[in-house]
Design a protein around this motif. Structure first.
Motif, PDB file in Angstrom:
ATOM      1  N   VAL A  30       0.856   6.603  -6.924  1.00 44.16           N
ATOM      2  CA  VAL A  30      -0.223   7.530  -7.234  1.00 44.16           C
ATOM      3  C   VAL A  30       0.260   8.975  -7.147  1.00 44.16           C
ATOM      4  O   VAL A  30      -0.113   9.822  -7.961  1.00 44.16           O
ATOM      5  CB  VAL A  30      -1.416   7.293  -6.285  1.00 44.16           C
ATOM      6  CG1 VAL A  30      -2.471   8.353  -6.491  1.00 44.16           C
ATOM      7  CG2 VAL A  30      -1.996   5.935  -6.525  1.00 44.16           C
ATOM      8  N   ASN A  31       1.118   9.244  -6.179  1.00 41.52           N
ATOM      9  CA  ASN A  31       1.670  10.594  -6.090  1.00 41.52           C
ATOM     10  C   ASN A  31       2.415  10.945  -7.371  1.00 41.52           C
ATOM     11  O   ASN A  31       2.315  12.072  -7.868  1.00 41.52           O
ATOM     12  CB  ASN A  31       2.606  10.699  -4.891  1.00 41.52           C
ATOM     13  CG  ASN A  31       1.851  10.675  -3.587  1.00 41.52           C
ATOM     14  OD1 ASN A  31       0.657  10.969  -3.572  1.00 41.52           O
ATOM     15  ND2 ASN A  31       2.509  10.313  -2.510  1.00 41.52           N
TER      16      ASN A  31
ATOM     17  N   LEU B 185      -7.691   8.916  -5.390  1.00 44.00           N
ATOM     18  CA  LEU B 185      -6.619   9.872  -5.657  1.00 44.00           C
ATOM     19  C   LEU B 185      -6.095   9.716  -7.085  1.00 44.00           C
ATOM     20  O   LEU B 185      -5.842  10.711  -7.773  1.00 44.00           O
ATOM     21  CB  LEU B 185      -5.499   9.651  -4.646  1.00 44.00           C
ATOM     22  CG  LEU B 185      -4.491  10.776  -4.492  1.00 44.00           C
ATOM     23  CD1 LEU B 185      -5.185  12.058  -4.104  1.00 44.00           C
ATOM     24  CD2 LEU B 185      -3.469  10.412  -3.440  1.00 44.00           C
ATOM     25  N   THR B 186      -5.954   8.472  -7.533  1.00 45.69           N
ATOM     26  CA  THR B 186      -5.512   8.249  -8.908  1.00 45.69           C
ATOM     27  C   THR B 186      -6.502   8.879  -9.882  1.00 45.69           C
ATOM     28  O   THR B 186      -6.109   9.554 -10.839  1.00 45.69           O
ATOM     29  CB  THR B 186      -5.435   6.743  -9.210  1.00 45.69           C
ATOM     30  OG1 THR B 186      -4.883   6.086  -8.094  1.00 45.69           O
ATOM     31  CG2 THR B 186      -4.598   6.482 -10.420  1.00 45.69           C
TER      32      THR B 186
ATOM     33  N   THR C 208      -9.239   4.795  -1.143  1.00 46.38           N
ATOM     34  CA  THR C 208      -8.680   6.138  -1.095  1.00 46.38           C
ATOM     35  C   THR C 208      -7.658   6.356  -2.196  1.00 46.38           C
ATOM     36  O   THR C 208      -7.663   7.374  -2.890  1.00 46.38           O
ATOM     37  CB  THR C 208      -7.975   6.309   0.263  1.00 46.38           C
ATOM     38  OG1 THR C 208      -8.947   6.247   1.264  1.00 46.38           O
ATOM     39  CG2 THR C 208      -7.244   7.598   0.339  1.00 46.38           C
ATOM     40  N   ILE C 209      -6.779   5.357  -2.363  1.00 50.50           N
ATOM     41  CA  ILE C 209      -5.724   5.485  -3.363  1.00 50.50           C
ATOM     42  C   ILE C 209      -6.329   5.513  -4.762  1.00 50.50           C
ATOM     43  O   ILE C 209      -5.909   6.277  -5.632  1.00 50.50           O
ATOM     44  CB  ILE C 209      -4.713   4.344  -3.184  1.00 50.50           C
ATOM     45  CG1 ILE C 209      -3.903   4.596  -1.908  1.00 50.50           C
ATOM     46  CG2 ILE C 209      -3.799   4.236  -4.373  1.00 50.50           C
ATOM     47  CD1 ILE C 209      -2.972   3.499  -1.531  1.00 50.50           C
TER      48      ILE C 209
ATOM     49  N   GLY D 203      -1.424  10.559   3.437  1.00 50.49           N
ATOM     50  CA  GLY D 203      -1.025   9.169   3.320  1.00 50.49           C
ATOM     51  C   GLY D 203      -0.123   8.740   4.468  1.00 50.49           C
ATOM     52  O   GLY D 203      -0.270   7.657   5.018  1.00 50.49           O
TER      53      GLY D 203
ATOM     54  N   ALA E 250      -1.317  14.962  -0.373  1.00 57.00           N
ATOM     55  CA  ALA E 250      -1.542  13.517  -0.410  1.00 57.00           C
ATOM     56  C   ALA E 250      -0.479  12.781   0.393  1.00 57.00           C
ATOM     57  O   ALA E 250      -0.769  11.801   1.076  1.00 57.00           O
ATOM     58  CB  ALA E 250      -1.555  13.027  -1.853  1.00 57.00           C
TER      59      ALA E 250
ATOM     60  N   LEU F  41       2.095   1.724  -3.416  1.00 63.30           N
ATOM     61  CA  LEU F  41       1.015   2.142  -4.302  1.00 63.30           C
ATOM     62  C   LEU F  41       0.716   3.619  -4.116  1.00 63.30           C
ATOM     63  O   LEU F  41       0.510   4.355  -5.081  1.00 63.30           O
ATOM     64  CB  LEU F  41      -0.233   1.302  -4.021  1.00 63.30           C
ATOM     65  CG  LEU F  41      -1.365   1.454  -5.030  1.00 63.30           C
ATOM     66  CD1 LEU F  41      -0.887   1.054  -6.402  1.00 63.30           C
ATOM     67  CD2 LEU F  41      -2.554   0.609  -4.638  1.00 63.30           C
ATOM     68  N   SER F  42       0.718   4.067  -2.863  1.00 61.81           N
ATOM     69  CA  SER F  42       0.392   5.478  -2.656  1.00 61.81           C
ATOM     70  C   SER F  42       1.486   6.366  -3.231  1.00 61.81           C
ATOM     71  O   SER F  42       1.207   7.452  -3.739  1.00 61.81           O
ATOM     72  CB  SER F  42       0.137   5.772  -1.178  1.00 61.81           C
ATOM     73  OG  SER F  42       1.327   5.757  -0.469  1.00 61.81           O
TER      74      SER F  42
ATOM     75  N   LEU G 106       0.830  -1.202   0.000  1.00 62.12           N
ATOM     76  CA  LEU G 106       0.000   0.000   0.000  1.00 62.12           C
ATOM     77  C   LEU G 106       0.867   1.256   0.000  1.00 62.12           C
ATOM     78  O   LEU G 106       0.560   2.243  -0.679  1.00 62.12           O
ATOM     79  CB  LEU G 106      -0.889  -0.031   1.237  1.00 62.12           C
ATOM     80  CG  LEU G 106      -2.311   0.476   1.110  1.00 62.12           C
ATOM     81  CD1 LEU G 106      -3.020  -0.191  -0.031  1.00 62.12           C
ATOM     82  CD2 LEU G 106      -3.051   0.249   2.397  1.00 62.12           C
TER      83      LEU G 106
ATOM     84  N   GLU H 102     -10.674  11.778   3.941  1.00 58.52           N
ATOM     85  CA  GLU H 102      -9.593  11.308   4.805  1.00 58.52           C
ATOM     86  C   GLU H 102      -9.853  11.696   6.255  1.00 58.52           C
ATOM     87  O   GLU H 102      -9.593  10.912   7.168  1.00 58.52           O
ATOM     88  CB  GLU H 102      -8.253  11.890   4.354  1.00 58.52           C
ATOM     89  CG  GLU H 102      -7.875  11.502   2.959  1.00 58.52           C
ATOM     90  CD  GLU H 102      -8.088  10.044   2.725  1.00 58.52           C
ATOM     91  OE1 GLU H 102      -7.412   9.240   3.352  1.00 58.52           O
ATOM     92  OE2 GLU H 102      -8.959   9.710   1.904  1.00 58.52           O
TER      93      GLU H 102
END
Lengths: 120, 139, 499
Positions: free
Chosen positions: A39-40, C173-174, C169-170, A84, A80, A35-36, A32, C136
């Motif tokens: 995405v950033n 955001l994507t 959430t991810i 996150g 984010a 993955l975050s 995770l 969030e």
């Protein structure tokens, strides 16, 4: 440059999906995190890449001189990252507490809240 | 774990980091810096102290409960935003006034943005420390 | 600039701060109560303004849309904020009778208020990234509430809740990142205009599906609902109730907002996915409920099946369908929170929520039995309660489009809902208690009894009022649906220009 970023994002996502398929919740969590970050980078790339043009306005001017980097995606990425970070730190603490309390990080063995049908 | 080098340098670094965190907070409006990064630097000081000494020592040095501080920070930031209402402007509009202003001298600018940043500083500082203390205590 | 839009966010935020600082003393809970009452008052003011003007908007920090963050309230947002305040108040009152001092000292009331901040913010924001931030805020508060106290069950449910919600959430955001990449804006009203100029409609549809998945997880839509029945029955009842009432509905609200305002390009594709997912959600939820043997777990599965009806209303995308969805949303929050409250009282006096281990509630606590029947029948869709009208409108909307299968399934699911309500009735209320206990309401000390029963009575009364006098509510839902289908007023208010 975009291509490099896209490939990096692809590798990150692939790695994270692989890790998230694991039964070990801790590995899932690391997936995770990856993955975050992927995405950033997506958000960052979505704002278009410009080389060497910081979004600064000279003293006394009202508008920047010439084309500059898009500052908004950077602000979004920063937000984010912060959010996150908070969520993942919480999740990590939760996994640790769960491990201490249940004695396992294997998601298959986490059946306390949803016990298998009791044999009567 | 007791390390002589770490304990000795920590004494120096903690003070330095704390001063630097306030510096980063105050220069934040026009230059890189601000409440968030300032709070992080400040929290680093106490995290370092926690590692060098212990959670209890760090908690004693901090004096206040970090969680209380974080919530108070949210409150301060919120009030800074509300202050725009006194001037009849939308929520979070920056309010400026100048201390000791005179002819030809704009004085020391004080703004609601600064108070917002102080709130953020407290929230980040307190939030991170709450988390670190909780994790350190458990492990 | 209307400050009314800011109050529903600032009031609970300040209440959270104050009640956290006083968490060790009884003052904390009274601050929480006062703050929530104030929130209800402020949200009613907001609502009356929205009823007058249609849509109101406020630009934060004086930055004009689409560059700054905009808060917007149309009829749907307005009513959702009011309902949030009502549910919040009911939960706070209920918590007086249920939440032990230990949890209060850990910051229960502050977390609850932060949850309200997040929910109100999500309903009021007009900016997609800001919506993410409110999600969030809501999420982190709900994480805290869910595992507060840290029993083994809670931690177990918490892990599933946290991990699956983080994925959503991810995903969200994507979607935001990609949407920004092709349109260059994140203001929802501005997006409505910007997506019309996008040439790569295939990419736009892909992004729409991404949002569908992200909000689908939040709303507990099939096949993304697994976190819900795993976790909702584990925390204290007050927490379950507000989760059941509000959280999934924020997901539904976001679906309704984005899939009317932004992603209305390829309705034939996106909305038919929604339609069939809604139908399967209804069936899965109700069948899951039929298989359960625990009061709260049955109710958890019913949330899922009811979510199906709301999404069905959205997916039909007719004025009547959306009107049904809006009506359903409002009705469901009240009824569901109330059923959880009843389950909590039953647990308190009969000792468990497991159906095989309780009983005798009808004989010894007839008042509670009566108060259970009102929301239970309303949930199943009995006339003349609120659920009847909600189901009636949605099913009618399906029939108008000649979707016989969908309408038939909608009715069948209603029937199955009655079946599992009967199951609860037949196990918990009708027979004697297996241990010979006589569960009486008078066993609860007076102060606690008042705190526990007051919200149940109030919400049951609200259900009856909506059921017996549906006319103004239906008209309201019709207006709200009209605004959703024709967002020109919304856009004009936000951007200040003619679209």
């Amino acid at each position: 440059m975009e291509l490099l970023l896209a490939v990096t994002i692809g590798i990150l996502v692939a790695t994270s999906v692989y890790m998230m398929l694991d039964r070990n919740v801790l590995r899932f969590l690391f997936g995770l995190v990856l993955l975050s970050n992927a995405v950033n980078l997506v958000i960052f790339a979505a704002g278009r890449l410009t080389v060497g043009a910081p979004p600064l306005i000279a003293d006394g001017a009202y508008a920047p001189d010439g084309p500059i980097a898009n500052a908004l995606p950077q602000a979004l990425v920063l937000t984010a990252i912060v959010i996150g970070f908070g969520l993942l730190a919480f999740a990590l603490a939760l996994v640790y507490r769960t491990y201490m309390s249940l004695g396992t990080v294997n998601s298959d063995e986490m059946r306390i809240a949803e016990p298998e049908e009791a044999k009567k | 774990m007791q390390s002589l080098i770490l304990t000795t340098t920590t004494r120096l670094l903690v003070a330095l980091l704390l001063v630097f965190s306030v510096y980063a907070l105050l220069r934040g409006h026009n230059l890189p810096g601000g409440g968030f990064i300032g709070g992080l630097i400040g929290a680093t000081a106490f995290i370092l102290y926690t590692i060098a000494a212990s959670v209890d020592e760090a908690q004693r040095a901090l004096r206040v409960d970090p969680a209380n501080m974080a919530m108070l920070g949210v409150g301060v930031a919120g009030l800074a935003g509300l202050s725009a209402g006194l001037a009849g402007q939308p929520f979070f509009t920056g309010q400026w006034f100048f201390l000791f202003a005179s002819e030809g001298n704009e004085g020391i600018p004080i703004s609601s943005v600064l108070f917002f940043d102080i709130g953020v500083y407290m929230a980040v500082f307190g939030g991170i420390l709450t988390l670190v203390f909780a994790l350190e205590q458990e492990i | 600039m209307s400050w009314l839009l800011v109050y529903p966010i600032v009031i609970p935020m300040m209440t959270a701060v104050a009640s956290y600082l006083f968490r060790k003393s009884p003052a904390g809970r009274w601050i929480s109560l006062a703050g929530t009452t104030l929130l209800l008052f402020a949200s009613c003011l907001l609502m009356s303004d929205v009823l007058d003007q249609g849509v109101i908007a406020a630009q934060m920090s004086n930055w004009d849309a689409p560059f700054g963050i905009t808060l917007v309230a149309d009829l749907l947002s307005g009513v959702m904020v009011v309902i949030t305040a009502i549910t919040g108040l009911a939960t706070v009152v209920y918590s007086f009778g249920e939440i032990p001092k230990r949890l209060e000292q850990l910051g229960f009331h502050a977390l609850l208020q932060v949850l309200l901040v997040g929910v109100c913010g999500a309903f009021l924001t007009g900016d997609l990234f800001n919506l993410y931030v409110w999600f969030e805020v809501m999420l982190i508060a709900s994480f805290g509430l869910l595992v507060l106290g840290g029993s083994r069950e809670q931690l177990d449910g918490g892990i599933k809740y946290v991990t699956l919600n983080l994925i959503s959430t991810i995903m969200f955001l994507t979607g935001i990142g990609l949407l920004y990449g092709i349109t260059g804006t994140l203001n929802m009203a501005d997006l409505h205009l910007a997506v019309r100029e996008v040439e790569n409609t295939g990419l736009l549809t892909a992004i729409a599906v991404m949002f569908m998945v992200a909000f689908g997880v939040k709303a507990a839509m099939f096949p993304l609902f697994f976190w819900l029945p795993a976790s909702y029955h584990t925390p204290p009842v007050a927490v379950s109730a507000i989760f059941a009432g509000l959280l999934t509905k924020v997901g539904v609200y976001s679906l309704m907002r984005t899939f009317t305002l932004i992603f209305d390009q390829d309705i034939a594709f996106t909305h038919s996915i929604l339609l069939w997912l809604a139908v399967i959600t209804m069936i899965t939820g109700v069948l899951g409920a039929a298989a359960m043997n625990d009061f709260r777990r049955i109710l958890s599965f019913h949330i899922i099946s009811q979510i199906g009806y709301m999404i069905l209303g959205l997916a039909l995308y007719t004025p009547l369908g959306l009107m049904g969805a809006v009506f359903y949303l409002v009705h469901h929050i009240i009824v569901k929170a109330n059923l959880f409250f009843v389950a909590g009282v039953a647990k308190r006096i009969a000792g468990s929520t497991e159906l095989s281990r309780i009983g005798g509630l009808y004989a010894h606590a007839p008042v509670l039995a009566f108060l259970f029947l009102i929301p239970a029948f309303s949930l199943a869709g009995f006339p003349p309660l609120s659920g009847f009208w909600a189901k009636f409108i949605v099913v009618k909307a399906a029939l108008d489009l000649d979707m016989w299968v969908v309408a038939g399934i909608g009715l069948a699911v209603g029937l199955l809902t009655i079946f599992s309500m009967t199951k609860i009735w037949g196990a918990a209320f009708w027979p004697d208690h297996p241990d010979g206990i006589k569960p009486r309401l008078s066993d609860i000390p007076m102060g606690h009894r008042m705190a526990l029963m007051l919200p149940i009575v109030a919400l049951a009364a609200l259900t009856c009022i909506i059921g017996l006098f549906p006319e103004p509510f239906v008209q309201f839902a019709e207006r709200a649906a009209g605004q959703l289908l024709d967002p020109s007023v919304y856009i004009q208010t936000v951007l200040g220009v003619q679209p």
